[in-house]
Scaffold this motif. Sequence first.
Motif, PDB file in Angstrom:
ATOM      1  N   VAL A  71       0.850  -1.183   0.000  1.00  0.00           N
ATOM      2  CA  VAL A  71       0.000   0.000   0.000  1.00  0.00           C
ATOM      3  C   VAL A  71       0.889   1.237   0.000  1.00  0.00           C
ATOM      4  O   VAL A  71       1.763   1.387   0.864  1.00  0.00           O
ATOM      5  N   THR A  72       0.673   2.108  -0.987  1.00  0.00           N
ATOM      6  CA  THR A  72       1.500   3.320  -1.092  1.00  0.00           C
ATOM      7  C   THR A  72       0.799   4.567  -0.568  1.00  0.00           C
ATOM      8  O   THR A  72       1.466   5.541  -0.214  1.00  0.00           O
ATOM      9  N   SER A  73      -0.554   4.565  -0.531  1.00  0.00           N
ATOM     10  CA  SER A  73      -1.260   5.739  -0.019  1.00  0.00           C
ATOM     11  C   SER A  73      -2.658   5.358   0.419  1.00  0.00           C
ATOM     12  O   SER A  73      -3.226   4.363  -0.049  1.00  0.00           O
ATOM     13  N   LEU A  74      -3.201   6.168   1.331  1.00  0.00           N
ATOM     14  CA  LEU A  74      -4.566   6.006   1.827  1.00  0.00           C
ATOM     15  C   LEU A  74      -5.320   7.313   1.631  1.00  0.00           C
ATOM     16  O   LEU A  74      -4.720   8.391   1.594  1.00  0.00           O
ATOM     17  N   LEU A  75      -6.642   7.205   1.528  1.00  0.00           N
ATOM     18  CA  LEU A  75      -7.485   8.396   1.423  1.00  0.00           C
ATOM     19  C   LEU A  75      -7.245   9.293   2.641  1.00  0.00           C
ATOM     20  O   LEU A  75      -7.214   8.819   3.780  1.00  0.00           O
ATOM     21  N   GLN A  76      -7.082  10.591   2.407  1.00  0.00           N
ATOM     22  CA  GLN A  76      -6.823  11.542   3.479  1.00  0.00           C
ATOM     23  C   GLN A  76      -8.095  12.325   3.823  1.00  0.00           C
ATOM     24  O   GLN A  76      -8.831  12.760   2.949  1.00  0.00           O
ATOM     25  N   GLU A  77      -8.356  12.454   5.109  1.00  0.00           N
ATOM     26  CA  GLU A  77      -9.462  13.248   5.620  1.00  0.00           C
ATOM     27  C   GLU A  77      -8.894  14.293   6.583  1.00  0.00           C
ATOM     28  O   GLU A  77      -7.735  14.205   7.005  1.00  0.00           O
ATOM     29  N   LYS A  78      -9.707  15.290   6.928  1.00  0.00           N
ATOM     30  CA  LYS A  78      -9.274  16.341   7.841  1.00  0.00           C
ATOM     31  C   LYS A  78      -9.625  15.963   9.279  1.00  0.00           C
ATOM     32  O   LYS A  78     -10.726  15.468   9.555  1.00  0.00           O
ATOM     33  N   ASP A  79      -8.678  16.184  10.214  1.00  0.00           N
ATOM     34  CA  ASP A  79      -8.974  15.954  11.618  1.00  0.00           C
ATOM     35  C   ASP A  79      -9.559  17.225  12.235  1.00  0.00           C
ATOM     36  O   ASP A  79      -9.851  18.202  11.530  1.00  0.00           O
ATOM     37  N   ALA A  80      -9.740  17.212  13.557  1.00  0.00           N
ATOM     38  CA  ALA A  80     -10.377  18.350  14.239  1.00  0.00           C
ATOM     39  C   ALA A  80      -9.569  19.636  14.090  1.00  0.00           C
ATOM     40  O   ALA A  80     -10.128  20.731  14.104  1.00  0.00           O
ATOM     41  N   SER A  81      -8.262  19.508  13.928  1.00  0.00           N
ATOM     42  CA  SER A  81      -7.413  20.698  13.798  1.00  0.00           C
ATOM     43  C   SER A  81      -7.230  21.126  12.354  1.00  0.00           C
ATOM     44  O   SER A  81      -6.527  22.108  12.080  1.00  0.00           O
ATOM     45  N   GLY A  82      -7.829  20.400  11.416  1.00  0.00           N
ATOM     46  CA  GLY A  82      -7.712  20.754  10.007  1.00  0.00           C
ATOM     47  C   GLY A  82      -6.564  20.083   9.291  1.00  0.00           C
ATOM     48  O   GLY A  82      -6.349  20.320   8.097  1.00  0.00           O
TER      49      GLY A  82
END
Length: 375
Positions: A71-82
């Motif tokens: 696995v080279t990358s995963l979907l990125q989401e924003k955390d509480a701090s952005g």
Amino acid sequence: MLANFLKAAGICCCLFLLSACDSGDEAPKKPITPVRTQAIISQNLTKDVRYTATIEANSQVNLSFKVTGYVTSLLQEKDASGKDRPVQSGDIVAKNTVLAIVDDKDAANNTKQAGAQVATAQANLNKANEDYKRAQELYKSNSMTAPDYDAAKQEYETAVASLSSAKAAQKSAENDQKDYNLKAPIHGVIIQRNVDVGSLVSPSVVGFVIADTETVKIAFGVPDTMASTLKLGQNQSFTTQSIPDRIFSGTITEISAAADTNTRVFDVEVTAKNEDSSLKVGMIAALNVAKSSATQTAALIPLSAVVAAKDSKEGYAVFVTTSDGSKTIAKLTDVELGQVYGNNIAVLKGVEPSDQIIVSGATLVTDGEQVSIIP
């Protein structure tokens, strides 16, 4: 004479002491206990049976990889701090969103090679097409022999077939490269993520568990005596311990045609909307299912009125107030109790509709004690 006086004085002292002792031993009277009473409530009640159910996703998918690699990358989401973080449990993803990418260098090279083969086949076809057109003109003017014309025609047809084969190989290579992108097959919430960047995966590895929870299913089992009273499309309310002050509603969408061979119950599913995502997969729900459309009249008293029976450890009783002249007396009366309805309980035997039951202070009085009724 003095002796008689002293004798009389001694007798008086003794009588005085005895009187004082008697006055000190007299116990103070217990104050009258104040209580509240209530008449027995008669109420029409539907015969319901309570069931415990499990909340399940409308659909749930174990998402596995189609290829082997890192696995080279995963979907990125924003955390509480952005800040960016990898997708995790609880995140909602849209259909066809790429959740993870596996190293596809070899697949990319194969796609490039297939593209080069298509280009070569296209060039060969272009030359063969020109040669074939020229051969047709020469053959019509009798300037070319039949064998030479047939050779030019065969070369053209071979070039057409070669280009078609090269394009098919290119399409296959492109599809193989797409398999290195793991996509969400449905719009839903991530229940579980099992991989990280650098993980070695294969077709047997479940990378994600994703569920559609915009609608949920409440699954429970009922005996045959209850199955006949349930109908598809019937409305059904339910509650959860996690959100005790809210009543949810759904519709019966499935009733199994046969009982489970082990439990001997019929599986029932209630489908409910979950647009605000308040209902989570795995929560426990409680349902009151109507046993029949008929109602029964029950005599209800508050639970606070019930005390232990005098002569039975397993029995129950209530205090009924009676009049004795100007006094109000608490009389302990054994009762047979029925089903609980909220803060009340049904009384099957032991009391009359006209009885006044002590509902506040019942644990402070004894059988036959005088009480004072307060509003």
